[in-house]
Design a protein around this motif. Sequence first.
Motif, PDB file in Angstrom:
ATOM      1  N   ALA A  34       0.830  -1.204   0.000  1.00 33.90           N
ATOM      2  CA  ALA A  34       0.000   0.000   0.000  1.00 33.90           C
ATOM      3  C   ALA A  34       0.865   1.256   0.000  1.00 33.90           C
ATOM      4  CB  ALA A  34      -0.934  -0.004   1.218  1.00 33.90           C
ATOM      5  N   ALA A  35       1.945   1.243   0.770  1.00 35.03           N
ATOM      6  CA  ALA A  35       2.851   2.397   0.797  1.00 35.03           C
ATOM      7  C   ALA A  35       3.488   2.636  -0.571  1.00 35.03           C
ATOM      8  CB  ALA A  35       3.933   2.191   1.853  1.00 35.03           C
ATOM      9  N   ALA A  36       3.695   1.556  -1.330  1.00 34.33           N
ATOM     10  CA  ALA A  36       4.305   1.690  -2.654  1.00 34.33           C
ATOM     11  C   ALA A  36       3.381   2.390  -3.643  1.00 34.33           C
ATOM     12  CB  ALA A  36       4.689   0.311  -3.194  1.00 34.33           C
ATOM     13  N   LEU A  37       2.111   2.551  -3.296  1.00 32.54           N
ATOM     14  CA  LEU A  37       1.170   3.239  -4.183  1.00 32.54           C
ATOM     15  C   LEU A  37       1.177   4.752  -3.996  1.00 32.54           C
ATOM     16  CD1 LEU A  37      -1.887   0.815  -3.881  1.00 32.54           C
ATOM     17  CD2 LEU A  37      -0.298   1.012  -5.802  1.00 32.54           C
ATOM     18  N   VAL A  38       1.916   5.237  -3.000  1.00 32.29           N
ATOM     19  CA  VAL A  38       1.956   6.686  -2.744  1.00 32.29           C
ATOM     20  C   VAL A  38       2.410   7.477  -3.970  1.00 32.29           C
ATOM     21  CG1 VAL A  38       3.111   8.486  -1.382  1.00 32.29           C
ATOM     22  CG2 VAL A  38       2.193   6.457  -0.250  1.00 32.29           C
ATOM     23  N   PRO A  39       3.489   7.064  -4.677  1.00 28.28           N
ATOM     24  CA  PRO A  39       3.877   7.827  -5.877  1.00 28.28           C
ATOM     25  C   PRO A  39       2.805   7.835  -6.959  1.00 28.28           C
ATOM     26  CG  PRO A  39       5.655   6.351  -5.187  1.00 28.28           C
ATOM     27  CD  PRO A  39       4.449   5.975  -4.394  1.00 28.28           C
ATOM     28  N   ALA A  40       1.936   6.825  -6.969  1.00 30.44           N
ATOM     29  CA  ALA A  40       0.928   6.722  -8.026  1.00 30.44           C
ATOM     30  C   ALA A  40      -0.068   7.878  -7.983  1.00 30.44           C
ATOM     31  CB  ALA A  40       0.187   5.387  -7.928  1.00 30.44           C
ATOM     32  N   PHE A  41      -0.292   8.464  -6.790  1.00 24.04           N
ATOM     33  CA  PHE A  41      -1.229   9.593  -6.733  1.00 24.04           C
ATOM     34  C   PHE A  41      -0.546  10.922  -6.405  1.00 24.04           C
ATOM     35  CE2 PHE A  41      -1.414   7.536  -2.543  1.00 24.04           C
ATOM     36  CZ  PHE A  41      -1.203   8.602  -1.670  1.00 24.04           C
ATOM     37  N   LEU A  42       0.608  10.881  -5.715  1.00 16.49           N
ATOM     38  CA  LEU A  42       1.271  12.143  -5.382  1.00 16.49           C
ATOM     39  C   LEU A  42       2.032  12.735  -6.563  1.00 16.49           C
ATOM     40  CD1 LEU A  42       2.639  11.825  -1.715  1.00 16.49           C
ATOM     41  CD2 LEU A  42       0.620  13.029  -2.565  1.00 16.49           C
ATOM     42  N   TYR A  43       2.660  11.895  -7.375  1.00 24.03           N
ATOM     43  CA  TYR A  43       3.391  12.430  -8.540  1.00 24.03           C
ATOM     44  C   TYR A  43       2.462  13.183  -9.501  1.00 24.03           C
ATOM     45  CZ  TYR A  43       8.023  10.397  -7.695  1.00 24.03           C
ATOM     46  OH  TYR A  43       9.275  10.105  -7.193  1.00 24.03           O
ATOM     47  N   PRO A  44       1.302  12.604  -9.873  1.00 22.05           N
ATOM     48  CA  PRO A  44       0.400  13.381 -10.738  1.00 22.05           C
ATOM     49  C   PRO A  44      -0.131  14.644 -10.065  1.00 22.05           C
ATOM     50  CG  PRO A  44      -0.138  11.045 -10.837  1.00 22.05           C
ATOM     51  CD  PRO A  44       0.841  11.217  -9.716  1.00 22.05           C
ATOM     52  N   LEU A  45      -0.436  14.570  -8.746  1.00 24.18           N
ATOM     53  CA  LEU A  45      -0.955  15.738  -8.053  1.00 24.18           C
ATOM     54  C   LEU A  45       0.063  16.876  -8.024  1.00 24.18           C
ATOM     55  CD1 LEU A  45      -2.858  14.157  -5.014  1.00 24.18           C
ATOM     56  CD2 LEU A  45      -3.847  15.252  -7.029  1.00 24.18           C
ATOM     57  N   PHE A  46       1.358  16.531  -7.875  1.00 22.77           N
ATOM     58  CA  PHE A  46       2.407  17.547  -7.818  1.00 22.77           C
ATOM     59  C   PHE A  46       2.950  17.908  -9.200  1.00 22.77           C
ATOM     60  CE2 PHE A  46       3.537  16.138  -3.248  1.00 22.77           C
ATOM     61  CZ  PHE A  46       2.576  17.008  -2.755  1.00 22.77           C
ATOM     62  N   GLY A  47       2.470  17.239 -10.227  1.00 22.75           N
ATOM     63  CA  GLY A  47       2.923  17.560 -11.578  1.00 22.75           C
ATOM     64  C   GLY A  47       4.308  17.041 -11.896  1.00 22.75           C
ATOM     65  N   VAL A  48       4.768  16.014 -11.190  1.00 18.77           N
ATOM     66  CA  VAL A  48       6.087  15.440 -11.467  1.00 18.77           C
ATOM     67  C   VAL A  48       6.015  14.485 -12.657  1.00 18.77           C
ATOM     68  CG1 VAL A  48       7.983  14.058 -10.532  1.00 18.77           C
ATOM     69  CG2 VAL A  48       6.780  15.681  -9.065  1.00 18.77           C
ATOM     70  N   LEU A  49       5.031  13.595 -12.647  1.00 26.25           N
ATOM     71  CA  LEU A  49       4.823  12.642 -13.734  1.00 26.25           C
ATOM     72  C   LEU A  49       3.338  12.541 -14.041  1.00 26.25           C
ATOM     73  CD1 LEU A  49       7.157   9.624 -12.783  1.00 26.25           C
ATOM     74  CD2 LEU A  49       7.447  11.139 -14.739  1.00 26.25           C
ATOM     75  N   LYS A  50       2.998  12.253 -15.296  1.00 25.52           N
ATOM     76  CA  LYS A  50       1.606  11.993 -15.649  1.00 25.52           C
ATOM     77  C   LYS A  50       1.152  10.669 -15.044  1.00 25.52           C
ATOM     78  CE  LYS A  50       1.828  14.419 -20.099  1.00 25.52           C
ATOM     79  NZ  LYS A  50       1.700  14.265 -21.571  1.00 25.52           N
ATOM     80  N   SER A  51      -0.140  10.548 -14.825  1.00 25.57           N
ATOM     81  CA  SER A  51      -0.668   9.327 -14.234  1.00 25.57           C
ATOM     82  C   SER A  51      -0.356   8.111 -15.096  1.00 25.57           C
ATOM     83  CB  SER A  51      -2.188   9.451 -14.045  1.00 25.57           C
ATOM     84  OG  SER A  51      -2.695   8.307 -13.397  1.00 25.57           O
ATOM     85  N   SER A  52      -0.443   8.265 -16.426  1.00 28.26           N
ATOM     86  CA  SER A  52      -0.133   7.146 -17.321  1.00 28.26           C
ATOM     87  C   SER A  52       1.342   6.768 -17.260  1.00 28.26           C
ATOM     88  CB  SER A  52      -0.517   7.505 -18.759  1.00 28.26           C
ATOM     89  OG  SER A  52       0.168   8.679 -19.189  1.00 28.26           O
ATOM     90  N   GLU A  53       2.208   7.755 -17.061  1.00 27.82           N
ATOM     91  CA  GLU A  53       3.647   7.481 -16.967  1.00 27.82           C
ATOM     92  C   GLU A  53       3.978   6.744 -15.670  1.00 27.82           C
ATOM     93  OE1 GLU A  53       5.307  11.359 -19.483  1.00 27.82           O
ATOM     94  OE2 GLU A  53       5.115  11.463 -17.295  1.00 27.82           O
ATOM     95  N   VAL A  54       3.310   7.133 -14.586  1.00 25.60           N
ATOM     96  CA  VAL A  54       3.542   6.443 -13.313  1.00 25.60           C
ATOM     97  C   VAL A  54       3.036   5.010 -13.397  1.00 25.60           C
ATOM     98  CG1 VAL A  54       3.051   6.437 -10.848  1.00 25.60           C
ATOM     99  CG2 VAL A  54       3.372   8.597 -12.029  1.00 25.60           C
ATOM    100  N   ALA A  55       1.859   4.826 -13.994  1.00 27.21           N
ATOM    101  CA  ALA A  55       1.276   3.484 -14.091  1.00 27.21           C
ATOM    102  C   ALA A  55       2.177   2.536 -14.868  1.00 27.21           C
ATOM    103  CB  ALA A  55      -0.104   3.572 -14.745  1.00 27.21           C
TER     104      ALA A  55
END
Length: 574
Positions: A34-55
């Motif tokens: 579950a902790a490993a999913l943190v980048p999946a929603f924080l990166y798109p929210l902060f504009g670091v990576l697109k959601s598709s790129e993180v996925a």
Amino acid sequence: NIDKVFSFSQEACCAYVLMVTAVYWVSEAVPLGAAALVPAFLYPLFGVLKSSEVAAEYCKDTTLLLMGVICLAASIEKWNLHKRIALRMVMIAGAKPGMLVLGFMCCTVFLSMWLSNTSTTAMVMPIAEAVLQQLICTGLADSHNDSETAEAPEDDGGTSCSVTEEVNGLGLRAMSNQYLRHTNGHLPQVAIEIPNVKRVRARRDSQYPTKRDHMICKCLSLSITYAATIGGLITITGTSTNLIFAEQFNTRYPDAKVINFGTWFIFSFPIAIIMLILTWLWLHFLFLGCNFRETCSLSKKRKTRREMLSEKRIHEEYAKLGPISYPEVVTGVFFILMTLLWFTREPGFVPGWTSLFEKKGYRTDATVSVLLGFLLFLIPARRPFSSSSSSKDDDPLAPMITWKDFQRLMPWEIVILVGGGYALAAGCKVSGLSVWIGRQLEPMSGLPPWAVTLLACLLVSAVTEFASNPATLTVFLPILSALSETLLINPLHTLIPATMCVSFGVMLPVGNPPNAIVFSYGHVKISDMVKAGFGVNLIGVAVVMLAITTWGVPLFNLTEFPTWAVARNVSGSL
């Protein structure tokens, strides 16, 4: 506009996500997956990576590699091939304490090369416990001195006590089904049945026949968990930390074609052999003393009555397996075939089988493992043109493994955890955080490469005693990569030793699941694990440092800063 209200640099946003994820991993406030999913929603929210790129980072080539390996592991466990291998190797070693420990260590190392460290320990420990119970029960019923010898084995009619059948499948005694909380990078994570706490306390409060018997129990128990760790170092699929390193390295340095199954095996196999011998000598010295002639003699005339009864017990367990079955033969053939295809894909010194294809770079180790894993779902478990069924099902077309067999062993939490590590690494690269970290480490430029590597090994091996192995390595790999690029050191010089040393969390029961399994049997105390584990930790770091400064140099060309790292360094600076 939210972006204008909270205007932070890309590096700061990425660093925040990295720290939040690391805190969750270390504290285990939520499951590691579950902790490993943190980048999946924080990166798109902060504009670091697109959601598709993180996925896209959460499913890589190593995921398919792992799935194929788990298919083979499921077949090995289903048809009890692991038990046959373990008992046969112990029968060859004999029942003398020193040789018995070495025999169990050898079979554990071999199994752990291909199965997870956790599963291997859960398989081998019940067999070892059955032998130890025979030793203890015979000692309690026998008034003879331990040093007496016998010319031939005596009938154990009234002296051997009833021992619970402890070697059926993965079952451990006194069922108390629990998932071990600390995955610590051992593939796959399976349900481990822990002995009842009351029984463990009773075991600790009871008296062993002699102090020497207690020392034998301690030595054999600890040797299994250490051997599982050593075996996991040998292959790139041995533990999830090896897979994390391979995927992150190949992602960060796509032009570096140096890490594959063959090169990793050539480098790590001598390390495992040296560690196996030194660990055995260390445990023998610590618990059995230095009288190797008495504890390692293969002469039948020097065997005590209890040793002969223990040997008889092992032969009885092997006889229960019966003749080798058709599914065991098929599994063994697939096991050998997968290994050969991995070795010969791109051996380096000669053209591999991939050179037969016109298009290069399409076939990897994952291609082999998934192909053979798929065939296990297709091939029937019954011998062709045979009226008698070898299968555990009545269906004559029942395959070698079913989806339930695969699903039972597939560590999805580890897959997501590894994916989270890839996502963090991708964010560090895109945001420029890895370059910023490298600049902060420039004051270390005066240190020689071996000193940088030694500091990294000591730091990683200390942190991993208290944090999970995958989480520790995922945090340190980007930092060490940036450090190597800044100091113009071949990244492999620091990354490979750090990857190996992250597995040396062997001093505490919480260090890794095999430690917890062994500790649950009640033969060892925490003080025993700390004392023995500290020595094993030092042995591991010393042997890894020896390897990276000797045969690792020509194997990976460590004396030069490679062109593939130069290209990465230049593009990162831009």
